[in-house]
Design a protein around this motif. Structure first.
Motif, PDB file in Angstrom:
ATOM      1  N   LEU A   1      -8.813   1.713  -1.961  1.00  0.00           N
ATOM      2  CA  LEU A   1      -7.901   1.331  -0.887  1.00  0.00           C
ATOM      3  C   LEU A   1      -8.417   1.798   0.477  1.00  0.00           C
ATOM      4  O   LEU A   1      -8.318   1.082   1.478  1.00  0.00           O
ATOM      5  CB  LEU A   1      -6.507   1.910  -1.142  1.00  0.00           C
ATOM      6  CG  LEU A   1      -5.505   0.940  -1.769  1.00  0.00           C
ATOM      7  CD1 LEU A   1      -5.936   0.552  -3.172  1.00  0.00           C
ATOM      8  CD2 LEU A   1      -4.118   1.545  -1.812  1.00  0.00           C
ATOM      9  N   ALA A   2      -8.956   3.013   0.494  1.00  0.00           N
ATOM     10  CA  ALA A   2      -9.488   3.523   1.756  1.00  0.00           C
ATOM     11  C   ALA A   2     -10.726   2.744   2.175  1.00  0.00           C
ATOM     12  O   ALA A   2     -10.901   2.405   3.354  1.00  0.00           O
ATOM     13  CB  ALA A   2      -9.822   5.004   1.609  1.00  0.00           C
ATOM     14  N   ILE A   3     -11.577   2.436   1.198  1.00  0.00           N
ATOM     15  CA  ILE A   3     -12.778   1.663   1.514  1.00  0.00           C
ATOM     16  C   ILE A   3     -12.380   0.274   2.011  1.00  0.00           C
ATOM     17  O   ILE A   3     -12.981  -0.265   2.947  1.00  0.00           O
ATOM     18  CB  ILE A   3     -13.698   1.561   0.271  1.00  0.00           C
ATOM     19  CG1 ILE A   3     -14.182   2.951  -0.141  1.00  0.00           C
ATOM     20  CG2 ILE A   3     -14.895   0.667   0.554  1.00  0.00           C
ATOM     21  CD1 ILE A   3     -14.930   2.993  -1.462  1.00  0.00           C
TER      22      ILE A   3
ATOM     23  N   GLU B   1       0.827  -1.209   0.000  1.00  0.00           N
ATOM     24  CA  GLU B   1       0.000   0.000   0.000  1.00  0.00           C
ATOM     25  C   GLU B   1       0.864   1.263   0.000  1.00  0.00           C
ATOM     26  O   GLU B   1       0.636   2.194  -0.753  1.00  0.00           O
ATOM     27  CB  GLU B   1      -0.933   0.018   1.209  1.00  0.00           C
ATOM     28  CG  GLU B   1      -1.874   1.217   1.197  1.00  0.00           C
ATOM     29  CD  GLU B   1      -2.460   1.551   2.550  1.00  0.00           C
ATOM     30  OE1 GLU B   1      -1.973   1.028   3.569  1.00  0.00           O
ATOM     31  OE2 GLU B   1      -3.404   2.342   2.595  1.00  0.00           O
TER      32      GLU B   1
ATOM     33  N   SER C   1       0.463   8.154  -7.960  1.00  0.00           N
ATOM     34  CA  SER C   1      -0.424   8.449  -6.832  1.00  0.00           C
ATOM     35  C   SER C   1      -1.169   9.766  -7.030  1.00  0.00           C
ATOM     36  O   SER C   1      -2.315   9.898  -6.617  1.00  0.00           O
ATOM     37  CB  SER C   1       0.364   8.522  -5.518  1.00  0.00           C
ATOM     38  OG  SER C   1       0.875   7.279  -5.211  1.00  0.00           O
ATOM     39  N   TRP C   2      -0.485  10.739  -7.628  1.00  0.00           N
ATOM     40  CA  TRP C   2      -1.178  11.998  -7.868  1.00  0.00           C
ATOM     41  C   TRP C   2      -2.069  11.901  -9.093  1.00  0.00           C
ATOM     42  O   TRP C   2      -3.224  12.316  -9.072  1.00  0.00           O
ATOM     43  CB  TRP C   2      -0.187  13.157  -8.039  1.00  0.00           C
ATOM     44  CG  TRP C   2      -0.913  14.407  -8.458  1.00  0.00           C
ATOM     45  CD1 TRP C   2      -0.814  15.062  -9.644  1.00  0.00           C
ATOM     46  CD2 TRP C   2      -1.911  15.107  -7.711  1.00  0.00           C
ATOM     47  NE1 TRP C   2      -1.669  16.141  -9.683  1.00  0.00           N
ATOM     48  CE2 TRP C   2      -2.367  16.189  -8.506  1.00  0.00           C
ATOM     49  CE3 TRP C   2      -2.460  14.926  -6.440  1.00  0.00           C
ATOM     50  CZ2 TRP C   2      -3.338  17.080  -8.085  1.00  0.00           C
ATOM     51  CZ3 TRP C   2      -3.445  15.815  -6.016  1.00  0.00           C
ATOM     52  CH2 TRP C   2      -3.864  16.882  -6.829  1.00  0.00           C
TER      53      TRP C   2
ATOM     54  N   PHE D   1       2.855   2.483  -3.260  1.00  0.00           N
ATOM     55  CA  PHE D   1       2.205   3.327  -4.273  1.00  0.00           C
ATOM     56  C   PHE D   1       2.655   4.773  -4.100  1.00  0.00           C
ATOM     57  O   PHE D   1       2.803   5.504  -5.075  1.00  0.00           O
ATOM     58  CB  PHE D   1       0.678   3.257  -4.153  1.00  0.00           C
ATOM     59  CG  PHE D   1       0.102   1.970  -4.667  1.00  0.00           C
ATOM     60  CD1 PHE D   1       0.219   1.636  -6.006  1.00  0.00           C
ATOM     61  CD2 PHE D   1      -0.551   1.091  -3.828  1.00  0.00           C
ATOM     62  CE1 PHE D   1      -0.301   0.453  -6.495  1.00  0.00           C
ATOM     63  CE2 PHE D   1      -1.073  -0.093  -4.306  1.00  0.00           C
ATOM     64  CZ  PHE D   1      -0.954  -0.417  -5.636  1.00  0.00           C
ATOM     65  N   GLY D   2       2.859   5.166  -2.854  1.00  0.00           N
ATOM     66  CA  GLY D   2       3.325   6.519  -2.595  1.00  0.00           C
ATOM     67  C   GLY D   2       4.829   6.647  -2.680  1.00  0.00           C
ATOM     68  O   GLY D   2       5.356   7.547  -3.330  1.00  0.00           O
TER      69      GLY D   2
ATOM     70  N   PHE E   1      -7.895   5.807  -7.587  1.00  0.00           N
ATOM     71  CA  PHE E   1      -7.267   4.598  -7.047  1.00  0.00           C
ATOM     72  C   PHE E   1      -7.264   4.573  -5.519  1.00  0.00           C
ATOM     73  O   PHE E   1      -7.355   3.521  -4.896  1.00  0.00           O
ATOM     74  CB  PHE E   1      -5.825   4.509  -7.564  1.00  0.00           C
ATOM     75  CG  PHE E   1      -5.171   3.191  -7.320  1.00  0.00           C
ATOM     76  CD1 PHE E   1      -5.360   2.141  -8.204  1.00  0.00           C
ATOM     77  CD2 PHE E   1      -4.364   2.988  -6.214  1.00  0.00           C
ATOM     78  CE1 PHE E   1      -4.764   0.911  -7.979  1.00  0.00           C
ATOM     79  CE2 PHE E   1      -3.762   1.771  -5.992  1.00  0.00           C
ATOM     80  CZ  PHE E   1      -3.964   0.733  -6.880  1.00  0.00           C
ATOM     81  N   GLY E   2      -7.149   5.752  -4.919  1.00  0.00           N
ATOM     82  CA  GLY E   2      -7.079   5.790  -3.459  1.00  0.00           C
ATOM     83  C   GLY E   2      -8.374   5.370  -2.793  1.00  0.00           C
ATOM     84  O   GLY E   2      -8.375   4.769  -1.719  1.00  0.00           O
ATOM     85  N   ALA E   3      -9.504   5.687  -3.462  1.00  0.00           N
ATOM     86  CA  ALA E   3     -10.810   5.414  -2.843  1.00  0.00           C
ATOM     87  C   ALA E   3     -11.009   3.922  -2.526  1.00  0.00           C
ATOM     88  O   ALA E   3     -11.374   3.578  -1.390  1.00  0.00           O
ATOM     89  CB  ALA E   3     -11.926   5.947  -3.733  1.00  0.00           C
TER      90      ALA E   3
ATOM     91  N   GLY F   1      -4.677   9.160  -8.094  1.00  0.00           N
ATOM     92  CA  GLY F   1      -5.017   8.923  -6.681  1.00  0.00           C
ATOM     93  C   GLY F   1      -6.476   9.219  -6.383  1.00  0.00           C
ATOM     94  O   GLY F   1      -7.072   8.624  -5.485  1.00  0.00           O
ATOM     95  N   ASP F   2      -7.063  10.134  -7.135  1.00  0.00           N
ATOM     96  CA  ASP F   2      -8.465  10.492  -6.924  1.00  0.00           C
ATOM     97  C   ASP F   2      -9.387   9.286  -7.129  1.00  0.00           C
ATOM     98  O   ASP F   2     -10.449   9.184  -6.530  1.00  0.00           O
ATOM     99  CB  ASP F   2      -8.843  11.598  -7.925  1.00  0.00           C
ATOM    100  CG  ASP F   2     -10.172  12.233  -7.579  1.00  0.00           C
ATOM    101  OD1 ASP F   2     -10.213  13.006  -6.618  1.00  0.00           O
ATOM    102  OD2 ASP F   2     -11.170  11.917  -8.256  1.00  0.00           O
TER     103      ASP F   2
END
Lengths: 380, 528
Positions: free
Chosen positions: B100-102, B78, B89-90, B81-82, B96-98, B93-94
């Motif tokens: 991962l957070a969910i 995880e 990621s930038w 990615f950063g 792909f990040g979701a 990220g809008d």
């Protein structure tokens, strides 16, 4: 009316809250850092491991969630800090990898390296995990050495948007005095909370007595370093951002934030008082065992408020010391409105998650942990 | 091993691949073994037979040993990615990040919470509540797989988003199309089911070992029966989802399909290579040399797998580079040169747009924005300067695909025969078959790794299909730094993996009679 600005503030609040919860749960790391100094016998050490071993996954999961939530809600921070402060994050990661296997492996037959090696792993995680997380949070106030240039993406030969401006890639933050002071404060806070937890959970009288004694040697340095950090930060210059997104230096910015956001300021004070109350009451009264709940709750509130002060009220939460205008704010670093809306719907499930965590905690924490319990639990 | 040169992209890829491959050693067993132990505990709760409880506890202990390492490698993935793919990621990220957070909010906490109840709650919870904890642990692991695979699938088929030139990133505009994309649904089912197959192989193999040693006969037979039925069902489902995977690859990633088959020249009614060797004389995509020698092939099968039509045209690597063929959507494919030009046009339009906006020239900005919109589908091609850059490593993809499919076929056969023997005959007399079950366990892991090599190596050079190649997705750090962390992680993971293997073997050797640890101490029934 739910606006983009509201959602950005809502998600910074959730990130701050997660940071607060993570700070509290670092008691696991604090306890690990005392595996070689607190117990007087193998049995006592096993009690400590048993108490911590039922909780380490919560700390770990909160760290993962903290990372995931930052990625989803403030991806520019994720790409800038993680990709830039490479070594700082790598050290944190390595220490948590060591932790993840150690509880399961340490007393298993055939574990190759012996119990002591895994205890050393836990100690390393206890030391580095707390210190370095504190240093990272410190950079929210002291800044970091990066630049952000979105136009770079159109440079085919060198398209990276966020760049670090020195070759130390985050290690320089460790020797920045204010970051280090916060790192040390977090380290002693974690140990203090762990001792309060042992006092609350341990069924071994000697371990409880020793925990009370050790509390003096950890709570006092915690208070000293924490107060030093807070005073230093409140008196220092901060990174403000105006409505047009222009970042500038402002004297006493973080103290001003506390005054201009009285709810945050008052909660911060109440949080600090709760932490101190839990410690002082436990030290003063030999039969008090519930100090962890006051200090724990106080920790969550205090850290949440500190992080709110770092991002709210027109403040750059990740300032760039190399180029002020590259600084990250909750306005320029956040996800789009649509993504924040989707994530906000998901966040409505958080109370449900908290409810089953509470149920599980209650189910497993009936009575105090004795040496016999420690022998029979899941981490032999 | 071309990528192990001193390039930042190479080392970043190597580090991510190594971590992912270690991660995939542990995750599939968690997914598969979790369901099996939950089934056994369900049988215990429904029948009240202590034997099922004994069996469930035994497999649960192994589940616990396996679990921790998966957690550790997952954290590293995880964060990589950063740390190593910051531009990625930038840029995405809008979106792909979701997931991962969910995943963290919905799945990780569920796993972490109920796994504690599962291990420590035998004496503290009622049987029904404990069973619920076990199933919720498995559900948490499966939901976790769902979200990370949704994220992965989006990289293969980027849908539900729009590029915003002001923020210079792709922004989500349709959550459901991301969650329910055909690639996401199929990737989730194929991957989770392959974990179930591994769970079945693990249980049947270990049960076979107990039978060979003539220990715990009743426990071993019960486990063998559950394992074979479970494994057989999972294998059949994997087969059908595998067909859907081929269909998706043919439609959305034709270059990957071409690499999987070393298919250079397109035609109608393309055969599927069963076995074969890559021709070392094949030096270039356009040299006309026969790519596969000594092959045994199934006529027209690739056309059928890819397009459900035995006579469908399947483009080869050469066709994809030169363009000019009719695509499944009826459009004519562009050549690499054309895509490259349009990609460069898109990148230039973005630069011009931002300059115009900075200068306050909104009229010109609108023109550039439209230019960007029209060419954005080829944005990533602007970073690739030669057609060879579009071709993934054919050898690795080709052989990995064969390895996965052949092993998958072997597992299906093995489960069928073992199941028949376990349910209808005295399986203990058929010792070679028990040996086969035992020896097959590592091949179960290998098949899973092959699958991921096909999926990830086969889609190179893309981090995001057509939008962002890996060389534009990296962080700005030195190759030496990444090289150093690569070796640190390699040594650490390997050392801990060896420890885990030894612990696992020792725990298995103890057998189900041991009264210890993970599952409490209450009346574990012994079998002698």
């Amino acid at each position: 009316m739910i606006t983009y600005t509201f959602l950005q503030h809502y998600w910074w609040f959730l990130i701050s809250l997660l940071g607060g919860v993570l700070s509290f749960l670092l008691f696991v790391q604090g306890g690990q850092s005392m595996l070689f100094s607190l117990p007087r016998s193998e049995g006592q050490k096993n009690i400590m491991v048993s108490i911590l071993g039922r909780k380490w996954e919560y700390t770990f999961t909160t760290l993962v969630t903290f990372g995931g939530a930052l990625f989803a809600s403030f991806p520019l921070f994720y790409s800038t800090s993680f990709g830039g402060a490479y070594w700082l994050w790598m050290l944190i990661l390595l220490s948590f990898v060591l932790q993840a296997v150690s509880y399961e492996f340490r007393r298993r037959p055939g574990n190759v390296f012996g119990t002591k090696t895994y205890d050393v792993f836990l100690f390393i995680n206890g030391l580095l995990g707390t210190l370095l997380v504190g240093v990272v949070v410190g950079t929210f106030f002291s800044g970091a050495d990066f630049t952000v240039a979105r136009n770079n993406i159109t440079d085919i030969g060198s398209p990276v948007i966020s760049r670090w401006n020195n070759g130390w890639h985050g290690l320089e933050a460790v020797v920045q005095p204010r970051n280090l002071v916060l790192g040390i404060a977090v380290f002693f806070l974690a140990r203090t909370l762990a001792l309060l937890l042992f006092i609350n959970r341990s069924g071994d009288d000697e371990l409880t007595t020793r925990s009370r004694r050790m509390l003096w040697y950890n709570a006092v340095p915690f208070v000293v370093f924490f107060v030093a950090f807070v005073v230093w930060t409140f008196l220092a210059e901060g990174y403000a951002v105006d409505d047009a997104g222009h970042v500038y230096i402002q004297k006493y910015k973080y103290f001003t934030n506390m005054v201009e956001m009285p709810a945050v300021g008052v909660c911060f004070l109440l949080g600090v008082l709760a932490v101190l109350y839990g410690i002082v009451r436990t030290l003063a009264c030999g039969n008090v065992r519930n100090g962890i709940w006051f200090s724990g709750t106080g920790t969550v509130v205090t850290v949440t408020c500190l992080l709110l002060a770092a991002g709210y009220n027109g403040t750059a939460f990740y300032p760039s010391t190399a180029d002020l205008q590259s600084s990250l704010t909750i306005g320029n670093a956040s996800s789009s409105m649509f993504t924040l809306q989707v994530m906000s719907v998901v966040s409505l499930l958080i109370p449900f998650v908290l409810a089953y965590i509470f149920y599980a905690w209650r189910s497993l924490e009936r009575g105090h942990t004795t040496a016999e319990d420690a022998e029979n639990d899941g981490h032999p | 091993m071309e990528f192990l040169t001193a390039s930042l992209v190479g080392w970043s890829r190597a580090q991510f691949a190594m971590t992912a491959m270690y991660h995939w050693v542990f995750v599939p067993l968690t997914l598969g073994l979790g369901v099996i132990m939950a089934i056994m505990e369900t049988l215990y709760v429904r029948t009240g037979k202590e034997e099922w409880k004994t069996a469930a506890k035994f497999w649960m202990r192994l589940f616990g040993i396996n679990f921790a390492f998966g957690v550790a490698t997952g954290l590293v993935l995880e964060f990589q990615f950063g740390t190593n793919w910051s531009n990625y990621s930038w840029f995405v990220g809008d979106i792909f990040g979701a997931p991962l957070a969910i995943e963290a909010i919905l799945a990780f906490f569920m796993e972490a919470t109920f796994i504690s109840l599962m291990f420590f709650g035998w004496k503290k919870l009622k049987p029904g509540a404990h069973l619920a904890s076990t199933w919720l642990t498995v559900l948490g692991a499966t939901i976790s797989a769902l979200w990370i695979l949704v994220a992965n699938a989006w990289m293969q088929l980027p849908v539900g988003m729009e590029f915003n030139p002001d923020t210079v990133r792709n922004e989500m505009d349709d959550f459901w199309s991301i969650l329910l994309s055909p690639v996401a649904i199929n990737k989730f089912s194929h991957t989770v089911l392959s974990g179930w197959v591994l769970g079945g192989l693990f249980v049947t193999g270990i049960s076979g070992w107990f039978m060979l040693r003539r220990r715990h006969a009743d426990f071993a037979l019960r486990s063998m029966r559950v394992g074979t039925v479970f494994g057989l069902v999972a294998s059949l489902l994997v087969l059908s989802t595998g067909h859907m995977s081929a269909y998706n690859v043919a439609h959305y990633q034709p270059m990957k399909l071409a690499a999987m088959e070393a298919h250079y020249e397109g035609y109608e009614g393309v055969e599927l290579v069963g076995v074969g060797l890559l021709n070392p004389d094949k030096q270039s995509w356009d040299d006309g040399v026969q790519p596969v020698v000594g092959r045994i092939a199934f006529p027209k099968m690739l056309s059928f797998l890819g397009f459900s039509d035995f006579n469908a045209f399947v483009p080869g690597i050469r066709d994809i580079i030169e363009g000019g063929y009719v695509q499944p959507d009826g459009s004519v494919a562009l050549s690499f040169e054309e895509k490259h030009e349009r990609g460069k046009l898109a990148i230039q339009a973005l630069a011009d747009y931002r300059r115009a906006m900075a200068n306050g020239d909104t009229e010109a900005a609108a023109v550039y924005k439209e230019q960007l919109r029209q060419n954005y589908a080829y944005f990533g091609y602007g970073y690739i300067d030669a057609p060879e850059g579009l071709i993934p490593p054919v050898g690795l993809t080709f052989y990995s695909f064969r390895g996965m499919v052949i092993l998958g076929g072997w597992f299906l056969l093995l489960f069928a025969v073992l199941g028949f023997m376990a349910w209808r005959r005295d399986i203990t007399r058929c010792r070679w078959m028990l040996w086969a079950a035992l020896i097959t366990i590592p091949f179960g892991y290998l098949a899973g790794e092959f699958g991921w090599v096909v999926a990830e190596v086969g889609r190179q050079p893309w981090a995001i299909q057509d939008i962002l190649p890996v060389q534009a997705a990296i962080s700005s750090i030195s190759a030496e730094s990444v090289k150093l962390t690569f070796f640190i992680f390699l040594v650490l993971f390997t050392v801990l993996f060896v420890a885990e293997l030894r612990i696992m073997v020792r725990q298995i050797k103890k057998g189900p009679e041991v009264q210890d640890d993970a599952c409490g101490t209450d009346n574990v029934k012994t079998e002698k």
